[in-house]
Write a protein that holds these residues in place. Structure first.
Motif, PDB file in Angstrom:
ATOM      1  N   TYR A   1      -5.799   5.392  -6.695  1.00 51.39           N
ATOM      2  CA  TYR A   1      -6.881   6.294  -6.310  1.00 51.39           C
ATOM      3  C   TYR A   1      -6.317   7.695  -6.116  1.00 51.39           C
ATOM      4  CZ  TYR A   1      -9.850   2.240  -5.304  1.00 51.39           C
ATOM      5  OH  TYR A   1     -10.585   1.083  -5.410  1.00 51.39           O
TER       6      TYR A   1
ATOM      7  N   PHE B   1      -8.995  -4.324   0.051  1.00 55.58           N
ATOM      8  CA  PHE B   1      -7.740  -4.777  -0.573  1.00 55.58           C
ATOM      9  C   PHE B   1      -7.084  -5.871   0.272  1.00 55.58           C
ATOM     10  CE2 PHE B   1      -3.056  -4.218  -0.788  1.00 55.58           C
ATOM     11  CZ  PHE B   1      -2.841  -4.537  -2.121  1.00 55.58           C
TER      12      PHE B   1
ATOM     13  N   ILE C   1       0.856  -1.188   0.000  1.00 56.20           N
ATOM     14  CA  ILE C   1       0.000   0.000   0.000  1.00 56.20           C
ATOM     15  C   ILE C   1       0.889   1.235   0.000  1.00 56.20           C
ATOM     16  CG2 ILE C   1      -1.867   1.224   1.157  1.00 56.20           C
ATOM     17  CD1 ILE C   1      -2.599  -1.444   2.517  1.00 56.20           C
TER      18      ILE C   1
ATOM     19  N   LYS D   1      -3.823  -0.809  -8.400  1.00 59.75           N
ATOM     20  CA  LYS D   1      -4.974   0.093  -8.407  1.00 59.75           C
ATOM     21  C   LYS D   1      -4.526   1.440  -7.876  1.00 59.75           C
ATOM     22  CE  LYS D   1      -9.564   0.590  -8.824  1.00 59.75           C
ATOM     23  NZ  LYS D   1     -10.313   0.311 -10.065  1.00 59.75           N
TER      24      LYS D   1
ATOM     25  N   LEU E   1      -1.676  -1.244  -4.041  1.00 63.05           N
ATOM     26  CA  LEU E   1      -2.744  -0.259  -3.893  1.00 63.05           C
ATOM     27  C   LEU E   1      -2.096   1.096  -3.672  1.00 63.05           C
ATOM     28  CD1 LEU E   1      -5.786   0.429  -3.472  1.00 63.05           C
ATOM     29  CD2 LEU E   1      -5.438  -0.115  -1.039  1.00 63.05           C
TER      30      LEU E   1
END
Length: 296
Positions: free
Chosen positions: A268, A292, A174, A266, A236
């Motif tokens: 964001y 996630f 992350i 992914k 992420l």
């Protein structure tokens, strides 16, 4: 009342009626956390390194055999000395939902150059796996993440391979507004000494003028060290659209490269967010993080 070592179950509740007092019912499932402070996880050349470990805790789960997913979180600092406690309050929001968080102290750039931060992160992951029973961790559900330079450390903890082959693999990475590339000329738009020896990235590479050493920029840029054969877990990424410290295009560059190499990634964008802040720990963002972690 007898004085002895009472268990919770046998201790008699106070039932006396007190005029004007109000009773508030509880269930024992009210979420909370416990912090194990300054847990030494490694000593590198005489430098002790510590974790701040946040565990979920309620009255009903205290001292139970619960096992939780663990996020080894690297606190960013522009690779300088960290304020290791900077986000404990925000991270506790996630911990109380049923996750163990271990916040990593790394060797800063004044002590050791790249890739020391990644090696320290790998050692922290290993420590949490080895001490999983102690801290209610499911060693099969390990994740690594971080913010800014901490995200850089998290990414490279899974890219590099050190001499110790002990398992430091995780199920996912992350990255919060990660300083993950040195290749963009405007990658750090508010750093006036960009790439010079006294810049954060210059210090991290040993006080080198990176403008004269593009090969060192490539060495510490994620997208330059990943290809189709690179073993990398799902990633992420979050980045603010008004980040003055790390250009959002840094995350875009890494995101596009990971996709090109067939990696699970992914990205964001948080509208209007700068470099960090409570915007990154809202219920909505936590929901995405939890989905996630629960999925992978």
């Amino acid at each position: 009342m007898e004085i002895k070592e009472w268990t919770y179950e046998e201790y008699p509740a106070f039932e006396e009626e007190v005029e004007g007092a109000v009773r508030i019912p509880t269930t024992g499932d009210e979420p909370g956390t416990y912090i194990y402070s300054n847990v030494e996880y490694a000593n590198m050349d005489g430098v002790p390194l510590h974790l701040q470990i946040i565990t979920p805790q309620t009255r009903n789960t205290k001292n139970k055999d619960n096992k939780y997913s663990c996020l080894v979180y690297v606190q960013g600092s522009a690779w300088l000395k960290q304020n290791i406690n900077a986000k404990l309050g925000l991270l506790a929001r996630l911990a109380e939902k049923g996750y163990v968080i271990a916040v990593v102290e790394y060797r800063h750039s004044g002590i050791a150059p790249f890739p020391a931060v990644a090696i320290d992160t790998r050692n922290a992951i290993r420590f949490m796996k080895q001490h999983s029973a102690e801290y209610m961790v499911d060693a099969e559900k390990m994740f690594v993440g971080g913010d800014s330079s901490g995200a850089h450390a998290a990414m490279f903890s899974q890219i590099i391979q050190d001499e110790d082959n002990m398992d430091a693999d995780v199920k996912g990475i992350i990255s919060f507004y990660g300083a993950n590339s040195m290749m963009l000329p405007d990658g750090t738009p508010s750093t006036l000494n960009h790439h010079l020896p006294d810049s954060p990235e210059g210090k991290e590479m040993g006080g080198v003028n990176l403008r004269e050493h593009p090969e060192l920029c490539r060495k510490m840029s994620v997208e330059c060290n990943v290809d189709e054969q690179t073993k990398l877990p799902p990633v992420l990424m979050f980045h603010g659209t008004k980040d003055k410290t790390i250009n959002p295009r840094v995350s875009v560059t890494v995101y596009n490269r990971l996709k090109q190499c067939g990696k699970d990634v992914k990205l964001y964008f948080l509208e209007g967010a700068d470099h960090g802040g409570s915007e990154f720990w809202t219920e909505e963002v936590q929901r995405i993080v939890m989905e996630f972690m629960n999925k992978v």
